[in-house]
Design a protein around this motif. Structure first.
Motif: not given
Length: 120
Positions: A2-5, A18-20, A110-111
């Motif tokens: 799980r990827l959450v941007e 700034t992206l996280s 990918r998220g």
């Protein structure tokens, strides 16, 4: 996996964002990570990668000197500091597992992405 941007938005040219990326479901500290982006009507473009221990970082020529990738393996997070943003940076930005070769051949996970729009 799980990827959450997060962290995208509308910014004026020359501005910063700034992206996280918050990662879960896998052993983050073992995995090379990347940021990729997709502009409207274009294919997926590799932006930057960082080694599992953070010691090796790579950038696309189009963002070199303006973007900085980092990670915190204790928090399972990755960030992309974007400065001097240009209209051509407008895209949907994705956090992805794997390094440049993996993401460029369509591999990895990918998220859902976070939208970055650079416009006056």
């Amino acid at each position: 996996v799980r990827l959450v941007e997060s962290g995208g938005g509308l910014v004026q040219p020359g501005g910063s964002l700034t992206l996280s990326c918050a990662a879960s479901g896998f052993i983050f500290k073992w995995i090379y990570m990347s940021w990729v982006r997709q502009a409207p009507g274009k294919g997926l473009e590799w932006v930057s990668s960082i080694a599992s221990d953070g010691t090796v970082r790579g950038y696309a020529d189009s963002v070199k000197g303006r973007f900085t990738i980092s990670r915190d393996n204790a928090k399972n997070t990755m960030t992309l500091q974007m400065n001097s943003l240009k209209p051509e940076d407008t895209a949907l930005y994705y956090c992805a597992t794997g390094g440049r070769s993996t993401v460029e051949r369509g591999g990895g996970d990918r998220g859902q992405g976070t939208q970055v729009t650079v416009s006056s």
